[in-house]
Design an enzyme around this catalytic site. Structure first.
Site, PDB file in Angstrom:
ATOM      1  N   LYS A 100      -3.595   5.771   8.010  1.00 33.34           N
ATOM      2  CA  LYS A 100      -3.193   6.715   6.970  1.00 33.34           C
ATOM      3  C   LYS A 100      -4.261   7.739   6.593  1.00 33.34           C
ATOM      4  O   LYS A 100      -3.940   8.900   6.338  1.00 33.34           O
ATOM      5  CB  LYS A 100      -2.710   5.947   5.744  1.00 33.34           C
ATOM      6  CG  LYS A 100      -1.380   5.231   6.025  1.00 33.34           C
ATOM      7  CD  LYS A 100      -1.040   4.189   4.988  1.00 33.34           C
ATOM      8  CE  LYS A 100      -0.665   4.816   3.681  1.00 33.34           C
ATOM      9  NZ  LYS A 100      -0.141   3.802   2.748  1.00 33.34           N
ATOM     10  N   GLY A 134       4.455  -0.691   3.687  1.00 36.23           N
ATOM     11  CA  GLY A 134       5.437  -1.452   2.907  1.00 36.23           C
ATOM     12  C   GLY A 134       5.134  -1.455   1.419  1.00 36.23           C
ATOM     13  O   GLY A 134       5.499  -2.385   0.706  1.00 36.23           O
ATOM     14  N   HIS A 173       9.982  11.057  -3.563  1.00 33.09           N
ATOM     15  CA  HIS A 173       9.580  10.702  -2.196  1.00 33.09           C
ATOM     16  C   HIS A 173      10.641  11.280  -1.269  1.00 33.09           C
ATOM     17  O   HIS A 173      11.798  10.864  -1.304  1.00 33.09           O
ATOM     18  CB  HIS A 173       9.503   9.177  -2.033  1.00 33.09           C
ATOM     19  CG  HIS A 173       9.295   8.742  -0.605  1.00 33.09           C
ATOM     20  ND1 HIS A 173       8.168   8.078  -0.170  1.00 33.09           N
ATOM     21  CD2 HIS A 173      10.076   8.900   0.506  1.00 33.09           C
ATOM     22  CE1 HIS A 173       8.269   7.855   1.129  1.00 33.09           C
ATOM     23  NE2 HIS A 173       9.415   8.337   1.561  1.00 33.09           N
ATOM     24  N   GLU A 210       6.443  11.358   5.877  1.00 28.96           N
ATOM     25  CA  GLU A 210       6.708  11.098   4.453  1.00 28.96           C
ATOM     26  C   GLU A 210       5.919  12.065   3.575  1.00 28.96           C
ATOM     27  O   GLU A 210       4.735  12.306   3.830  1.00 28.96           O
ATOM     28  CB  GLU A 210       6.323   9.656   4.111  1.00 28.96           C
ATOM     29  CG  GLU A 210       7.180   8.642   4.843  1.00 28.96           C
ATOM     30  CD  GLU A 210       7.073   7.226   4.265  1.00 28.96           C
ATOM     31  OE1 GLU A 210       8.047   6.477   4.396  1.00 28.96           O
ATOM     32  OE2 GLU A 210       6.011   6.870   3.707  1.00 28.96           O
ATOM     33  N   ARG A 243       7.993   4.719  13.866  1.00 27.11           N
ATOM     34  CA  ARG A 243       9.008   3.726  14.278  1.00 27.11           C
ATOM     35  C   ARG A 243      10.342   4.083  13.635  1.00 27.11           C
ATOM     36  O   ARG A 243      10.399   5.006  12.822  1.00 27.11           O
ATOM     37  CB  ARG A 243       8.573   2.356  13.781  1.00 27.11           C
ATOM     38  CG  ARG A 243       8.287   2.424  12.281  1.00 27.11           C
ATOM     39  CD  ARG A 243       8.161   1.115  11.602  1.00 27.11           C
ATOM     40  NE  ARG A 243       7.608   1.266  10.268  1.00 27.11           N
ATOM     41  CZ  ARG A 243       8.297   1.558   9.185  1.00 27.11           C
ATOM     42  NH1 ARG A 243       9.601   1.762   9.243  1.00 27.11           N
ATOM     43  NH2 ARG A 243       7.701   1.666   8.005  1.00 27.11           N
TER      44      ARG A 243
HETATM   45  P1  ADP Z   1       3.297   2.677   2.304  1.00 29.31           P
HETATM   46  O1  ADP Z   1       2.685   3.030   3.608  1.00 29.31           O
HETATM   47  O2  ADP Z   1       2.866   1.344   1.805  1.00 29.31           O
HETATM   48  O3  ADP Z   1       4.782   2.904   2.263  1.00 29.31           O
HETATM   49  P2  ADP Z   1       2.817   5.245   1.012  1.00 29.31           P
HETATM   50  O4  ADP Z   1       1.491   5.901   1.128  1.00 29.31           O
HETATM   51  O5  ADP Z   1       3.909   5.770   1.851  1.00 29.31           O
HETATM   52  O6  ADP Z   1       2.641   3.675   1.241  1.00 29.31           O
HETATM   53  O7  ADP Z   1       3.274   5.271  -0.504  1.00 29.31           O
HETATM   54  C1  ADP Z   1       4.340   4.485  -0.993  1.00 29.31           C
HETATM   55  C2  ADP Z   1       4.875   5.098  -2.278  1.00 29.31           C
HETATM   56  O8  ADP Z   1       3.852   5.178  -3.266  1.00 29.31           O
HETATM   57  C3  ADP Z   1       5.381   6.523  -2.139  1.00 29.31           C
HETATM   58  O9  ADP Z   1       6.702   6.568  -1.695  1.00 29.31           O
HETATM   59  C4  ADP Z   1       5.250   7.060  -3.556  1.00 29.31           C
HETATM   60  O10 ADP Z   1       6.336   6.636  -4.361  1.00 29.31           O
HETATM   61  C5  ADP Z   1       4.007   6.371  -4.029  1.00 29.31           C
HETATM   62  N1  ADP Z   1       2.842   7.242  -3.792  1.00 29.31           N
HETATM   63  C6  ADP Z   1       2.092   7.318  -2.680  1.00 29.31           C
HETATM   64  N2  ADP Z   1       1.113   8.226  -2.802  1.00 29.31           N
HETATM   65  C7  ADP Z   1       1.238   8.737  -4.031  1.00 29.31           C
HETATM   66  C8  ADP Z   1       0.487   9.702  -4.801  1.00 29.31           C
HETATM   67  N3  ADP Z   1      -0.580  10.322  -4.304  1.00 29.31           N
HETATM   68  N4  ADP Z   1       0.908   9.955  -6.067  1.00 29.31           N
HETATM   69  C9  ADP Z   1       1.973   9.321  -6.592  1.00 29.31           C
HETATM   70  N5  ADP Z   1       2.695   8.407  -5.941  1.00 29.31           N
HETATM   71  C10 ADP Z   1       2.343   8.109  -4.680  1.00 29.31           C
END
Ligand code: ADP
Length: 454
Positions: free
Chosen positions: A116, A164, A208, A275, A292
């Site tokens: 990431k 996740g 999101h 995303e 994936r």
């Molecule tokens: P994972 O890989 O565990 O799914 P993500 O980085 O995609 O983690 O983040 C999961 C969720 O966390 C996002 O869908 C969003 O709702 C929240 N999130 C992630 N980054 C941010 C951010 N910088 N500010 C606010 N919410 C966030």
């Protein structure tokens, strides 16, 4: 050599992949743990092979056993599904070395974009906005405090190899920074085998929104529009829809083109998802790429008419995509509710056990992707999702009504599920208006818990 696919997964996604194989006409092999002996994917695949004990680490996550299963059954491709080994670069690389096609991007691409903090860097270099934060990994708490002070609290500490919704911590001030930093690193090491973390500015209540892309081995890349996955509990998605009630044609075009550009920049192949979080003003920021198939892919299939899993298989076997960007039209509206075996009245704790009676919803525009049946035992070892209920209708309002009807006639006896909870969401004004964001579930849970206590 005849084509044959090993499905390195379980549950509904294993069944989903079996269906795609059957429609294309390629034989497939299921793998299963002892706990999954009576599962439908074992019964419906052309062959099935036991790969070990109940816990995932002894079966679905055991690389040697999965590879041996593929080699001993003469498979020339492996579909990893989602979760388990699907984004594991080591697994993908061993699969490649065994001359088996990994149905996904190359291990090299997974290594780059699956990490990431590295993905943020690549996106930034490709001119795609990312949330303000650290340049790569943050090694010490002292370094982290400096960055947090520069960008301003609250900030998120995120595990570089996380996924996740796990491995993310919010830090609201400097006092709690050091403790939370060390905790996140410790958890990242324990859960993902990698202690590396990075820092991002916490965006208050964003949406999101993610873009589905398809890329073949001939350099063709297209996007299939967006999914809105803002209904989340503890950063885990509960409801997804396409199109997003927030996204207009102009924003879709901007986010879609950015995603296609990023996929091209990294030489991506197969299905993938970019995303983003999107703020109130429509500013979008890349957060990560999933290399994936996603749980929520069906809503995109319903509005585009494209079978994404079949496309994945065709792409893996070196077929050129038959779709061009101009062929992609979003038709109507689709919503997915994840149905979990959990007790929503007790902190959503998992509710495994014997399903004594099930009645499935159906009818025009209703799709149910599930592996459960009457007499099925939901094992305690894996994810608690037992079904995905998907509806498709001409408008969002009609889709919501259809989802309400479908949830009303969906009966699962013997275990607790979130069916009623999802039904209540379908009547919530913020959801119905489409004005919700990632803060929705926190507000909604407080609301219904308040009602329960009255
Ligand atoms: P994972 O890989 O565990 O799914 P993500 O980085 O995609 O983690 O983040 C999961 C969720 O966390 C996002 O869908 C969003 O709702 C929240 N999130 C992630 N980054 C941010 C951010 N910088 N500010 C606010 N919410 C966030």
């Amino acid at each position: 050599m005849q084509n044959k696919i090993l499905i390195a997964n379980r549950g509904e996604i294993a069944l989903r992949i079996i269906r795609a194989c059957k429609e294309i006409g390629i034989p497939c092999v299921a793998v299963y743990s002892k706990a999954d002996h009576d599962s439908l994917h074992v019964k419906f695949a052309d062959e099935a092979i036991c790969v070990g004990e109940n816990y995932s680490k002894d079966s679905y996550l055991n690389i040697n056993r999965i590879i041996s299963a593929a080699l001993s059954t003469g498979c020339n491709a492996i579909h990893p599904g989602y979760g388990f080994l699907s984004e594991n670069e080591k697994f993908a690389s061993i699969v490649e070395k065994c001359n088996i096609k990994f149905i996904g991007p190359s291990s090299e691409v997974i290594a780059k974009i699956g990490n990431k903090s590295m993905a943020r860097k690549i996106a930034k270099e490709a001119g795609i906005p990312v949330v303000e934060g650290s340049d790569g990994i943050v090694n010490t708490a002292q370094e982290g405090v400096k960055i947090a002070n520069r960008i301003g609290y609250p900030v998120l500490i995120k595990a570089s190899s996380g996924g996740g919704g796990k491995g993310i911590r919010i830090v609201r001030n400097e006092t709690e920074f050091v403790t939370l930093f060390e905790q996140t690193k410790f958890e990242a090491e324990a859960n993902f085998g990698d202690p590396a973390v990075y820092i991002e500015k916490f965006v208050e209540n964003p949406r999101h929104i993610e873009i589905q892309i398809l890329a073949d081995s001939f350099g063709n890349v297209i996007h299939l529009g967006e999914r809105d996955c803002s209904v989340q509990r503890r950063n885990q998605k509960m409801i997804e829809e396409s199109p997003s009630p927030f996204v207009d044609e102009a924003l879709r075009e901007k986010m879609g083109s950015a995603s296609v550009a990023l996929a091209k920049a990294i030489g991506y192949e197969n299905a993938g998802t970019m995303e983003f979080i999107v703020d109130k003003s429509g500013n979008y920021y890349f957060i990560e790429m999933n290399t994936r198939i996603q749980v929520e892919h069906p809503v995109t299939e319903m509005v585009t008419g494209i079978d994404i899993v079949k496309e994945q298989i065709k792409i893996a076997y070196q077929n050129e995509m038959t779709y061009k960007q101009e062929d992609i039209k979003l038709n109507g509206h689709s919503i997915e509710c994840r149905i979990n075996a959990e007790d929503t009245t007790h902190q959503f704790r998992p509710s495994p056990g014997l399903i004594q009676n099930v009645v499935f919803p159906g009818g025009n525009g209703v799709r149910l992707d599930t592996h459960i049946y009457n007499g099925y035992f939901v094992p305690p070892y894996y994810d608690s999702m037992v079904a995905k209920l998907i509806v498709h209708a001409a408008t969002r309002r009609e889709a919501i009504k259809k989802m309400r009807c479908a949830l009303e006639t969906f009966i699962i006896d013997g275990i607790s599920t979130n069916i009623e909870y999802q039904y209540l969401i379908m009547h919530n004004p913020d959801f119905v208006k489409g004005t919700y964001n990632t803060g929705f579930i926190r507000k909604f849970t407080a609301l219904i818990e308040g009602e329960r206590n009255e």
